[in-house]
Design a protein around this motif. Structure first.
Motif, PDB file in Angstrom:
ATOM      1  N   THR A  97       0.847  -1.189   0.000  1.00  0.00           N
ATOM      2  CA  THR A  97       0.000   0.000   0.000  1.00  0.00           C
ATOM      3  C   THR A  97       0.885   1.242   0.000  1.00  0.00           C
ATOM      4  O   THR A  97       1.750   1.373   0.870  1.00  0.00           O
ATOM      5  CB  THR A  97      -0.892   0.022   1.266  1.00  0.00           C
ATOM      6  N   VAL A  98       0.678   2.121  -0.958  1.00  0.00           N
ATOM      7  CA  VAL A  98       1.422   3.382  -1.016  1.00  0.00           C
ATOM      8  C   VAL A  98       0.699   4.410  -0.153  1.00  0.00           C
ATOM      9  O   VAL A  98      -0.479   4.675  -0.349  1.00  0.00           O
ATOM     10  CB  VAL A  98       1.552   3.882  -2.470  1.00  0.00           C
ATOM     11  N   THR A  99       1.410   4.960   0.808  1.00  0.00           N
ATOM     12  CA  THR A  99       0.863   5.990   1.687  1.00  0.00           C
ATOM     13  C   THR A  99       1.183   7.378   1.144  1.00  0.00           C
ATOM     14  O   THR A  99       0.344   8.270   1.152  1.00  0.00           O
ATOM     15  CB  THR A  99       1.458   5.858   3.104  1.00  0.00           C
ATOM     16  N   VAL A 100       2.425   7.569   0.696  1.00  0.00           N
ATOM     17  CA  VAL A 100       2.889   8.811   0.068  1.00  0.00           C
ATOM     18  C   VAL A 100       3.646   8.397  -1.185  1.00  0.00           C
ATOM     19  O   VAL A 100       4.615   7.636  -1.091  1.00  0.00           O
ATOM     20  CB  VAL A 100       3.827   9.607   1.022  1.00  0.00           C
ATOM     21  N   PRO A 101       3.226   8.855  -2.367  1.00  0.00           N
ATOM     22  CA  PRO A 101       3.917   8.475  -3.605  1.00  0.00           C
ATOM     23  C   PRO A 101       5.389   8.907  -3.589  1.00  0.00           C
ATOM     24  O   PRO A 101       5.751   9.894  -2.947  1.00  0.00           O
ATOM     25  CB  PRO A 101       3.154   9.226  -4.693  1.00  0.00           C
ATOM     26  N   PHE A 102       6.211   8.157  -4.313  1.00  0.00           N
ATOM     27  CA  PHE A 102       7.646   8.451  -4.425  1.00  0.00           C
ATOM     28  C   PHE A 102       7.809   9.588  -5.431  1.00  0.00           C
ATOM     29  O   PHE A 102       7.815   9.383  -6.646  1.00  0.00           O
ATOM     30  CB  PHE A 102       8.383   7.186  -4.885  1.00  0.00           C
ATOM     31  N   GLU A 103       7.922  10.816  -4.900  1.00  0.00           N
ATOM     32  CA  GLU A 103       7.963  12.018  -5.732  1.00  0.00           C
ATOM     33  C   GLU A 103       8.670  13.142  -4.979  1.00  0.00           C
ATOM     34  O   GLU A 103       8.986  12.989  -3.803  1.00  0.00           O
ATOM     35  CB  GLU A 103       6.543  12.420  -6.141  1.00  0.00           C
ATOM     36  N   PRO A 104       8.909  14.263  -5.661  1.00  0.00           N
ATOM     37  CA  PRO A 104       9.611  15.368  -4.989  1.00  0.00           C
ATOM     38  C   PRO A 104       8.904  15.814  -3.710  1.00  0.00           C
ATOM     39  O   PRO A 104       7.679  15.939  -3.668  1.00  0.00           O
ATOM     40  CB  PRO A 104       9.603  16.479  -6.043  1.00  0.00           C
ATOM     41  N   ALA A 105       9.709  16.027  -2.672  1.00  0.00           N
ATOM     42  CA  ALA A 105       9.218  16.445  -1.356  1.00  0.00           C
ATOM     43  C   ALA A 105       9.570  17.908  -1.116  1.00  0.00           C
ATOM     44  O   ALA A 105      10.468  18.444  -1.774  1.00  0.00           O
ATOM     45  CB  ALA A 105       9.841  15.561  -0.282  1.00  0.00           C
ATOM     46  N   PRO A 106       8.915  18.549  -0.142  1.00  0.00           N
ATOM     47  CA  PRO A 106       9.204  19.966   0.141  1.00  0.00           C
ATOM     48  C   PRO A 106      10.662  20.254   0.469  1.00  0.00           C
ATOM     49  O   PRO A 106      11.150  21.354   0.251  1.00  0.00           O
ATOM     50  CB  PRO A 106       8.304  20.290   1.335  1.00  0.00           C
ATOM     51  N   TRP A 107      11.402  19.280   0.981  1.00  0.00           N
ATOM     52  CA  TRP A 107      12.799  19.511   1.365  1.00  0.00           C
ATOM     53  C   TRP A 107      13.759  19.260   0.205  1.00  0.00           C
ATOM     54  O   TRP A 107      14.973  19.322   0.372  1.00  0.00           O
ATOM     55  CB  TRP A 107      13.181  18.689   2.592  1.00  0.00           C
ATOM     56  N   GLY A 108      13.245  18.970  -0.983  1.00  0.00           N
ATOM     57  CA  GLY A 108      14.097  18.874  -2.159  1.00  0.00           C
ATOM     58  C   GLY A 108      14.518  17.477  -2.567  1.00  0.00           C
ATOM     59  O   GLY A 108      15.155  17.295  -3.599  1.00  0.00           O
ATOM     60  N   ASP A 109      14.180  16.470  -1.790  1.00  0.00           N
ATOM     61  CA  ASP A 109      14.522  15.092  -2.113  1.00  0.00           C
ATOM     62  C   ASP A 109      13.327  14.414  -2.788  1.00  0.00           C
ATOM     63  O   ASP A 109      12.230  14.974  -2.841  1.00  0.00           O
ATOM     64  CB  ASP A 109      14.880  14.314  -0.845  1.00  0.00           C
ATOM     65  N   ILE A 110      13.533  13.207  -3.275  1.00  0.00           N
ATOM     66  CA  ILE A 110      12.453  12.359  -3.754  1.00  0.00           C
ATOM     67  C   ILE A 110      12.121  11.436  -2.585  1.00  0.00           C
ATOM     68  O   ILE A 110      13.007  10.770  -2.038  1.00  0.00           O
ATOM     69  CB  ILE A 110      12.886  11.516  -4.983  1.00  0.00           C
ATOM     70  N   PHE A 111      10.855  11.404  -2.176  1.00  0.00           N
ATOM     71  CA  PHE A 111      10.469  10.698  -0.954  1.00  0.00           C
ATOM     72  C   PHE A 111       9.148   9.969  -1.155  1.00  0.00           C
ATOM     73  O   PHE A 111       8.259  10.458  -1.845  1.00  0.00           O
ATOM     74  CB  PHE A 111      10.324  11.697   0.199  1.00  0.00           C
TER      75      PHE A 111
END
Length: 139
Positions: free
Chosen positions: A104-118
């Motif tokens: 189950t994906v809770t938060v997609p793997f994509e750019p985060a506010p801190w600049g990383d991919i999360f």
């Protein structure tokens, strides 16, 4: 930096106290960021809560932790995740794809506010994972 695998602990409003305690136990360097620093919550009551803390001991052990947002369940005893973090986005995306495939994906793997991919997911065995690929360093 090689990809690291380490525990990530969740707390309810006492991550700062807990992580400071673990620093007194293990020593090392402790860094902490709040939800407010990254505009990661619109809830005024969460602005000073810890969004991410990382303790790196002198011997290289790493322990991470954060306050659980008010809108998320918190159950002492199962308040942990496993964190994968590093700089190799392709490697980490591969892990993400396999871990999340039948989960189950809770938060997609994509750019985060801190600049990383999360991203956050729970695998098919019920284990929660946090995957973070470091973004490009600031110029």
């Amino acid at each position: 930096m090689p990809t690291r695998l380490n525990p990530y602990l969740g707390f309810r409003d006492n991550a700062r106290e807990a992580m400071t305690y673990y620093q007194s136990v293990f020593g090392g360097e402790l860094t902490m960021s709040t939800f407010g620093e990254y505009q990661a919550s619109e809830d005024p009551g969460e602005q000073d809560k810890i969004m991410h803390a990382m303790l790196t001991s002198d011997s290289g052990m790493v322990l991470m932790g954060a306050d659980t947002p008010n809108g998320m369940n918190y159950n002492p005893g199962d308040n942990f995740s496993v964190s994968l973090s590093g700089e190799d986005e392709a490697e980490l995306r591969g892990y993400w794809d396999r871990l999340s495939a039948d989960g189950t994906v809770t938060v997609p793997f994509e750019p985060a506010p801190w600049g990383d991919i999360f991203g956050m997911c729970t695998d098919k065995f019920g284990v929660p994972w946090l995957v973070n690929a470091a973004g490009a360093p600031p110029a």
